[in-house]
Design a protein around this motif. Structure first.
Motif, PDB file in Angstrom:
ATOM      1  N   THR A   7      -4.050  19.073  75.311  1.00 20.01           N
ATOM      2  CA  THR A   7      -4.512  18.413  74.054  1.00 20.01           C
ATOM      3  C   THR A   7      -5.727  19.277  73.718  1.00 20.01           C
ATOM      4  OG1 THR A   7      -5.932  17.067  75.327  1.00 20.01           O
ATOM      5  CG2 THR A   7      -3.772  16.296  74.857  1.00 20.01           C
ATOM      6  N   ALA A   8      -6.328  20.589  74.341  1.00 20.17           N
ATOM      7  CA  ALA A   8      -7.389  21.255  73.537  1.00 20.17           C
ATOM      8  C   ALA A   8      -7.037  21.841  72.206  1.00 20.17           C
ATOM      9  CB  ALA A   8      -7.609  22.467  74.716  1.00 20.17           C
ATOM     10  N   GLU A   9      -7.744  21.539  71.351  1.00 19.11           N
ATOM     11  CA  GLU A   9      -7.265  21.708  69.999  1.00 19.11           C
ATOM     12  C   GLU A   9      -7.179  23.251  69.631  1.00 19.11           C
ATOM     13  OE1 GLU A   9     -10.060  18.026  69.445  1.00 19.11           O
ATOM     14  OE2 GLU A   9      -9.607  19.734  70.915  1.00 19.11           O
ATOM     15  N   GLU A  10      -7.966  24.157  70.535  1.00 22.20           N
ATOM     16  CA  GLU A  10      -7.774  25.430  70.001  1.00 22.20           C
ATOM     17  C   GLU A  10      -6.688  26.230  70.853  1.00 22.20           C
ATOM     18  OE1 GLU A  10     -12.555  27.066  69.340  1.00 22.20           O
ATOM     19  OE2 GLU A  10     -11.349  27.555  71.307  1.00 22.20           O
ATOM     20  N   MET A  11      -6.131  25.367  71.715  1.00 20.09           N
ATOM     21  CA  MET A  11      -4.986  25.823  72.539  1.00 20.09           C
ATOM     22  C   MET A  11      -3.581  25.567  71.471  1.00 20.09           C
ATOM     23  SD  MET A  11      -4.958  27.685  75.301  1.00 20.09           S
ATOM     24  CE  MET A  11      -3.376  27.428  75.777  1.00 20.09           C
ATOM     25  N   ALA A  12      -3.696  24.890  70.341  1.00 23.74           N
ATOM     26  CA  ALA A  12      -2.579  24.660  69.499  1.00 23.74           C
ATOM     27  C   ALA A  12      -2.128  25.943  68.876  1.00 23.74           C
ATOM     28  CB  ALA A  12      -2.948  23.629  68.366  1.00 23.74           C
ATOM     29  N   TYR A  13      -3.100  27.012  68.841  1.00 24.15           N
ATOM     30  CA  TYR A  13      -2.727  28.348  68.245  1.00 24.15           C
ATOM     31  C   TYR A  13      -3.850  29.255  68.917  1.00 24.15           C
ATOM     32  CZ  TYR A  13       0.165  31.309  65.404  1.00 24.15           C
ATOM     33  OH  TYR A  13       1.046  32.340  64.971  1.00 24.15           O
ATOM     34  N   PRO A  14      -4.005  29.405  70.067  1.00 32.13           N
ATOM     35  CA  PRO A  14      -5.005  30.183  70.582  1.00 32.13           C
ATOM     36  C   PRO A  14      -5.215  31.734  70.156  1.00 32.13           C
ATOM     37  CG  PRO A  14      -3.433  30.067  72.228  1.00 32.13           C
ATOM     38  CD  PRO A  14      -3.116  29.105  71.213  1.00 32.13           C
ATOM     39  N   GLN A  15      -4.157  32.195  69.640  1.00 25.76           N
ATOM     40  CA  GLN A  15      -4.147  33.411  68.944  1.00 25.76           C
ATOM     41  C   GLN A  15      -5.265  33.611  67.695  1.00 25.76           C
ATOM     42  OE1 GLN A  15      -1.691  31.418  69.482  1.00 25.76           O
ATOM     43  NE2 GLN A  15       0.238  32.444  70.018  1.00 25.76           N
ATOM     44  N   ALA A  16      -5.392  32.513  67.326  1.00 28.89           N
ATOM     45  CA  ALA A  16      -6.562  32.533  66.143  1.00 28.89           C
ATOM     46  C   ALA A  16      -7.821  33.007  66.320  1.00 28.89           C
ATOM     47  CB  ALA A  16      -6.432  31.284  65.467  1.00 28.89           C
ATOM     48  N   GLN A  17      -8.340  32.419  67.714  1.00 27.98           N
ATOM     49  CA  GLN A  17      -9.690  32.654  67.758  1.00 27.98           C
ATOM     50  C   GLN A  17      -9.873  33.199  69.286  1.00 27.98           C
ATOM     51  OE1 GLN A  17     -12.843  29.944  65.990  1.00 27.98           O
ATOM     52  NE2 GLN A  17     -11.401  28.400  66.455  1.00 27.98           N
ATOM     53  N   SER A  18      -8.934  33.155  70.036  1.00 28.94           N
ATOM     54  CA  SER A  18      -9.258  33.689  71.457  1.00 28.94           C
ATOM     55  C   SER A  18      -7.735  34.490  71.839  1.00 28.94           C
ATOM     56  CB  SER A  18      -9.240  32.594  72.557  1.00 28.94           C
ATOM     57  OG  SER A  18     -10.470  31.835  72.191  1.00 28.94           O
ATOM     58  N   PRO A  19      -7.662  35.540  71.112  1.00 27.06           N
ATOM     59  CA  PRO A  19      -6.494  36.363  71.547  1.00 27.06           C
ATOM     60  C   PRO A  19      -6.177  36.978  72.743  1.00 27.06           C
ATOM     61  CG  PRO A  19      -7.952  37.483  69.787  1.00 27.06           C
ATOM     62  CD  PRO A  19      -8.253  36.290  69.921  1.00 27.06           C
ATOM     63  N   GLU A  20      -7.642  37.277  73.430  1.00 25.45           N
ATOM     64  CA  GLU A  20      -7.328  38.054  74.509  1.00 25.45           C
ATOM     65  C   GLU A  20      -7.158  37.066  75.957  1.00 25.45           C
ATOM     66  OE1 GLU A  20      -7.492  41.158  75.434  1.00 25.45           O
ATOM     67  OE2 GLU A  20      -7.719  41.454  73.235  1.00 25.45           O
ATOM     68  N   GLU A  21      -7.766  35.361  75.375  1.00 28.43           N
ATOM     69  CA  GLU A  21      -7.226  34.701  76.577  1.00 28.43           C
ATOM     70  C   GLU A  21      -5.830  34.337  76.357  1.00 28.43           C
ATOM     71  OE1 GLU A  21     -11.763  34.676  76.310  1.00 28.43           O
ATOM     72  OE2 GLU A  21     -10.214  34.569  74.684  1.00 28.43           O
ATOM     73  N   ALA A  22      -5.425  34.229  74.981  1.00 25.01           N
ATOM     74  CA  ALA A  22      -4.077  33.795  74.951  1.00 25.01           C
ATOM     75  C   ALA A  22      -3.116  34.803  75.527  1.00 25.01           C
ATOM     76  CB  ALA A  22      -3.672  34.036  73.359  1.00 25.01           C
ATOM     77  N   LYS A  23      -3.286  36.147  75.485  1.00 21.81           N
ATOM     78  CA  LYS A  23      -2.457  37.039  76.003  1.00 21.81           C
ATOM     79  C   LYS A  23      -2.648  36.983  77.562  1.00 21.81           C
ATOM     80  CE  LYS A  23      -2.994  40.870  72.719  1.00 21.81           C
ATOM     81  NZ  LYS A  23      -3.791  42.064  72.472  1.00 21.81           N
ATOM     82  N   GLU A  24      -3.709  36.462  78.295  1.00 19.68           N
ATOM     83  CA  GLU A  24      -3.893  36.655  79.749  1.00 19.68           C
ATOM     84  C   GLU A  24      -3.072  35.192  80.353  1.00 19.68           C
ATOM     85  OE1 GLU A  24      -5.328  37.342  83.576  1.00 19.68           O
ATOM     86  OE2 GLU A  24      -4.565  38.534  81.837  1.00 19.68           O
ATOM     87  N   LEU A  25      -3.183  33.988  79.150  1.00 23.95           N
ATOM     88  CA  LEU A  25      -2.291  33.010  79.736  1.00 23.95           C
ATOM     89  C   LEU A  25      -0.975  33.122  79.601  1.00 23.95           C
ATOM     90  CD1 LEU A  25      -4.506  30.190  77.806  1.00 23.95           C
ATOM     91  CD2 LEU A  25      -4.480  30.423  80.325  1.00 23.95           C
ATOM     92  N   ASP A  26      -0.528  33.844  78.717  1.00 25.14           N
ATOM     93  CA  ASP A  26       1.008  34.225  78.618  1.00 25.14           C
ATOM     94  C   ASP A  26       1.118  35.090  79.863  1.00 25.14           C
ATOM     95  OD1 ASP A  26       3.466  34.426  77.005  1.00 25.14           O
ATOM     96  OD2 ASP A  26       3.011  36.461  76.833  1.00 25.14           O
ATOM     97  N   ARG A  27       0.432  36.103  80.263  1.00 25.52           N
ATOM     98  CA  ARG A  27       0.746  36.906  81.577  1.00 25.52           C
ATOM     99  C   ARG A  27       0.811  36.078  82.599  1.00 25.52           C
ATOM    100  NH1 ARG A  27      -1.205  38.866  85.595  1.00 25.52           N
ATOM    101  NH2 ARG A  27      -3.374  37.780  85.251  1.00 25.52           N
ATOM    102  N   ILE A  28      -0.142  35.046  82.660  1.00 25.19           N
ATOM    103  CA  ILE A  28      -0.175  34.538  84.040  1.00 25.19           C
ATOM    104  C   ILE A  28       1.032  33.510  84.043  1.00 25.19           C
ATOM    105  CG2 ILE A  28      -1.573  32.568  85.305  1.00 25.19           C
ATOM    106  CD1 ILE A  28      -4.042  33.928  84.105  1.00 25.19           C
ATOM    107  N   ALA A  29       1.268  32.888  82.999  1.00 31.09           N
ATOM    108  CA  ALA A  29       2.699  31.806  83.139  1.00 31.09           C
ATOM    109  C   ALA A  29       3.860  32.535  83.004  1.00 31.09           C
ATOM    110  CB  ALA A  29       2.621  31.324  81.429  1.00 31.09           C
ATOM    111  N   LYS A  30       3.848  33.817  82.671  1.00 34.42           N
ATOM    112  CA  LYS A  30       5.200  34.504  82.927  1.00 34.42           C
ATOM    113  C   LYS A  30       5.290  34.949  84.321  1.00 34.42           C
ATOM    114  CE  LYS A  30       6.162  36.082  77.997  1.00 34.42           C
ATOM    115  NZ  LYS A  30       5.787  37.077  77.189  1.00 34.42           N
ATOM    116  N   GLU A  31       4.045  35.243  84.887  1.00 35.01           N
ATOM    117  CA  GLU A  31       4.154  35.795  86.203  1.00 35.01           C
ATOM    118  C   GLU A  31       4.481  34.812  87.361  1.00 35.01           C
ATOM    119  OE1 GLU A  31       0.325  37.165  88.389  1.00 35.01           O
ATOM    120  OE2 GLU A  31       1.045  39.081  87.436  1.00 35.01           O
ATOM    121  N   ASN A  32       4.357  33.390  86.690  1.00 33.12           N
ATOM    122  CA  ASN A  32       4.686  32.328  87.812  1.00 33.12           C
ATOM    123  C   ASN A  32       5.915  31.359  87.258  1.00 33.12           C
ATOM    124  OD1 ASN A  32       2.235  32.089  89.789  1.00 33.12           O
ATOM    125  ND2 ASN A  32       1.309  32.757  87.853  1.00 33.12           N
TER     126      ASN A  32
END
Length: 281
Positions: free
Chosen positions: A36-61
């Motif tokens: 429910t973290a509000e910024e996670m609704a579209y993290p590309q907007a303010q945290s693009p690096e963290e968004a890329k890393e979360l995408d990588r970790i999720a795909k890896e697992n």
């Protein structure tokens, strides 16, 4: 324990960076996640690096992560985009949510400054300790990306709502002359022109001073859109309903970081949720 659950609901923070270690732990344990973290609704907007890393970790697992809720996640972004689906030309978008903070608990009362003086509001705002609504940057970027507008600039503004009468909610009190809530606005610019407008006043006991709550979408273009839903959709119920109703869609999705733009249209699940989950074996 890895894989102990099909999915984990994370409802502890509002910000991507604060939530990151917890989300990382969930994903590395090979469990899907809805936050429910509000910024996670579209993290590309303010945290693009963290968004890329979360995408990588999720795909890896081999798992999926989604941020959603009532707002952001539905009312001021996805709902707006759904309405543009019947348009051949979009010129300007206004999304307005007028809501009551009265149903919320003491933490929200503190975050929104209920009952504090104007002077304290200005001090907390200057120090960056005034939460207000979190999610405008995410909603504006989601809308722009959703319809193919290139966003040049984003601006956000916060003003106090001062009450001229005493107001009391179950968990908050605002004496006359103090803050009953916060009014926030934002603009998204396209080609140097403001095209997306956000308007979100929220306060305790708005009806006490003649304010009617509601959700509104106004879109200039061909054809015009003017949606009115009043009273507002209650935020607490709406948030947990959105999270629960998205469970099968997140489990069914391909691995990675997803937003509400990527998954099927949210809807209530009145049947057996297990019937909607696809066998991935």
């Amino acid at each position: 324990k890895p894989g102990a659950a099909d999915i984990v609901m994370l409802a502890t923070d509002s910000f991507t960076k604060a939530s990151f270690p917890k989300m990382k732990q969930i994903l590395e344990a090979k469990m899907n996640c809805i936050t429910t973290a509000e910024e996670m609704a579209y993290p590309q907007a303010q945290s693009p690096e963290e968004a890329k890393e979360l995408d990588r970790i999720a795909k890896e697992n081999g798992v999926t992560i989604l941020g959603t809720g009532i707002n952001p996640g539905l009312i001021m972004d996805l709902l707006v985009l759904v309405w543009t689906g019947c348009m051949e030309e979009v010129e300007e978008i206004t999304s307005r949510r007028v809501n009551s903070l009265s149903p919320f608990g003491e933490l929200v009362m503190h975050e929104q400054g209920i009952g504090i003086s104007v002077e304290e509001f200005e001090e907390r705002k200057a120090a960056g300790n005034m939460a207000g609504h979190v999610g405008f940057a995410e909603s504006v970027q989601m809308i722009a990306d959703g319809i193919g507008w290139k966003l040049d600039k984003f601006e956000q503004h916060m003003k106090p709502i001062i009450t001229d009468v005493d107001r009391k909610s179950p968990h908050g009190f605002a004496k006359a002359g103090s803050l009953a809530g916060i009014a926030m606005t934002a603009e998204g610019y396209v080609d140097g022109v403001p095209k997306i407008f956000m308007d979100h006043p929220q306060q305790i006991e708005p009806e006490q001073v003649g304010v009617t709550t509601g959700d509104y979408v106004q879109i200039k273009g061909i054809p015009e859109v003017n949606m009115v839903n009043s009273p507002e959709i209650e935020g607490g119920i709406g948030t947990y309903a959105m999270c629960v109703n998205m469970i099968p869609h997140v489990i069914n999705a391909s691995p990675g970081l997803k937003t509400m733009l990527d998954l099927p249209c949210p809807r209530a699940i009145m049947g057996d949720m297990r019937d909607l989950i696809k066998d991935k074996e």
